[in-house]
Scaffold this motif. Structure first.
Motif, short mmCIF file in Angstrom:
data_model
loop_
_atom_site.label_atom_id
_atom_site.label_comp_id
_atom_site.label_asym_id
_atom_site.label_seq_id
_atom_site.Cartn_x
_atom_site.Cartn_y
_atom_site.Cartn_z
N LYS A 188 0.85 -1.20 0.00
CA LYS A 188 0.00 0.00 0.00
C LYS A 188 0.89 1.26 0.00
CE LYS A 188 -0.67 0.19 5.05
NZ LYS A 188 -1.67 0.09 6.14
N PRO A 189 0.49 2.33 -0.69
CA PRO A 189 -0.88 2.57 -1.19
C PRO A 189 -1.18 1.95 -2.54
CG PRO A 189 0.48 4.48 -1.63
CD PRO A 189 1.34 3.52 -0.86
N HIS A 244 -2.47 -0.81 -5.04
CA HIS A 244 -3.53 -1.77 -4.78
C HIS A 244 -3.66 -2.77 -5.93
CE1 HIS A 244 -4.96 0.16 -1.15
NE2 HIS A 244 -5.05 1.32 -1.78
#
Length: 455
Positions: free
Chosen positions: A100-101, A103
């Motif tokens: 993350k971030p 995805h």
């Protein structure tokens, strides 16, 4: 702590059940009493398997595997990751936390409703966008597949691994650990003991890149690879004769064969050959296994010739050579049969051939293993089906104690396979001298009614 919060039960009770998860699984199986539907239900809905898996993820070894999978995901940055047999979602959640971030599409599949429910709850708690699905979507094409200790639970594992692996694009990865060596887990499929997915993966163009204990990292480097050279095995107690090594070097240099496997210092030749044949089945995709003794002198072209003739129609085939005394052939003819060893001689079916230069088709070993007991099932280095265990053979009510190679031939014949000899190949056998097969050598097995047979 996740499990304690999720179940809202006292921590002592939860931790006690985690410690005894495997025993609880056994109790569930005992209640099922062999009923296949009840066994399946015990896994799908019972908390016992959940306790078992949570306890497993708490072990240092399993946590090390999670870290290794996360490191691979960090390096690859894949667009889609499939964890088949995702359990409590530990690996997918760890990957989410590490990436993350970013995805990537994270998908988990597991047929245990108890574990999927817990995994979904955990993913929400970690704000991890993981899709837990009941089955594979037709258009799913993951860049990375995780298959950790799941295939051993599935009777159709050879078909499943093919279905999963062919979805991985070239350049994609598959990580697997397959515990068909664990004979004590109550939910492991007993018909898969000793099986490994290497044959299917190699055929689909995967290469084994890294291995950490049972955890294997595979990379798909080609769409498929159908033609594999024969696999050569050399069983040597101390060393390989230089002239034998010259022949092996020629196979690698001139014909592109892979390096052979060597098994040294096992005084029990039947065990050494059985281990080599077992490893051939489990870890290669070749259709033909060629045994070469450490004191056989051969032309590499003859090894190619012999293995090319080894098919499902001629699944066990050897070449003639004299025993180390030079007194007679190491093969056994049918009663009254006569052969002449010469150039352009035709292949001939015989009773038994010797393993000094013997080619075996995979189909023989696949069928024979189902009639044998898997020995040392939890020791990768020693695991074997005893293909070459010497046998007492009732030859017309005159029992004989057969050597390991003739015993293998006899087992093959009893299973409906034929045994062949190529008299056009002439090998050397190093004893006090090099006993070379002479051009035009003849041997005839006389009737046992006329004379005693000395072997």
């Amino acid at each position: 702590t996740d499990l304690i919060t999720y179940l809202a039960k006292p921590s002592d009770e939860i931790l006690d059940n985690v410690k005894h998860g495997r025993e609880l699984c056994r109790q569930a199986l005992d209640k099922a009493n062999g009923n296949g539907k009840a066994v399946k239900q015990a896994y799908e809905i019972s908390l016992t398997s959940l306790y078992d898996v949570v306890g497993w993820h708490l072990t240092p070894g399993r946590q090390e595997w999670t870290r290794a999978v996360v490191e691979l995901a960090e390096a690859l940055k894949p667009k889609c990751i499939l964890d088949f047999g995702s359990g409590i979602g530990e690996d997918l959640i760890a990957i989410h936390e590490a990436l993350k971030p970013a995805h990537p599409l994270l998908i988990g599949i597991d047929n245990s409703k108890a574990m999927t429910s817990f995994a979904s709850w955990r993913a929400t708690r970690y704000e991890a966008p993981i899709a837990f699905m009941p089955a594979l979507a037709d258009d799913l094409r993951p860049d990375l597949i995780i298959l950790i200790d799941v295939l051993e639970h599935i009777k159709e594992a050879p078909t499943l691994i093919h279905e999963l692996a062919q979805r991985v694009p070239t350049g994609g990865w598959l990580v697997e650990a397959t515990a068909t060596t664990d004979i004590h887990h109550p939910f492991h499929e007993p018909t898969l003991r000793g099986w490994a997915p290497d044959y299917q993966l190699l055929k689909l163009g995967f290469e084994r890149m890294v291995q950490s204990k049972r955890l294997i990292f595979w990379k798909r480097t080609a769409v498929a690879r159908m033609n594999f050279p024969p696999h050569v095995s050399v069983c040597a107690y101390r060393a390989v004769e230089p002239l034998t090594a010259v022949g092996i070097q020629g196979l690698i240099r001139d014909y592109g064969w892979d390096k052979p496997t060597f098994r040294y210092e096992d005084a029990l030749i039947s065990r050494a050959r059985s281990i080599e044949a077992t490893q051939f089945l489990r870890r290669t995709a070749s259709d033909v296994l060629l045994f070469v003794d450490d004191d056989i002198v051969f032309d590499p072209a003859d090894a190619v010739k012999l293995t090319s003739a080894c098919t499902t129609e001629r699944p066990v085939i050897g070449a003639p050579y004299l025993v180390r005394s030079g007194r007679h052939l190491s093969s056994r003819l049918f009663e009254g049969q006569e052969i002449e060893c010469k150039d352009n001689a035709e292949l001939v079916e015989v009773q038994h051939v010797a393993t000094g230069f013997m080619a075996i088709h995979r189909s023989v070993l696949e069928k024979m293993k189902d009639t044998l007991t898997l020995c040392y099932p939890q020791e990768e280095a020693l695991m074997m089906w005893p293909f070459f265990h010497p046998m007492i053979w009732d030859n017309k009510n005159a029992p004989e104690y057969l050597s390991e190679d003739w015993s293998f031939c006899e087992r093959s014949r009893q299973l409906g396979f034929s045994v062949w000899l190529d008299p056009s190949i002439r090998l050397g056998h190093i004893g006090k001298h090099i006993y070379q097969m002479p051009q035009g050598y003849r041997e005839r097995r006389i009737s046992e009614e006329d004379a005693d047979l000395h072997v």
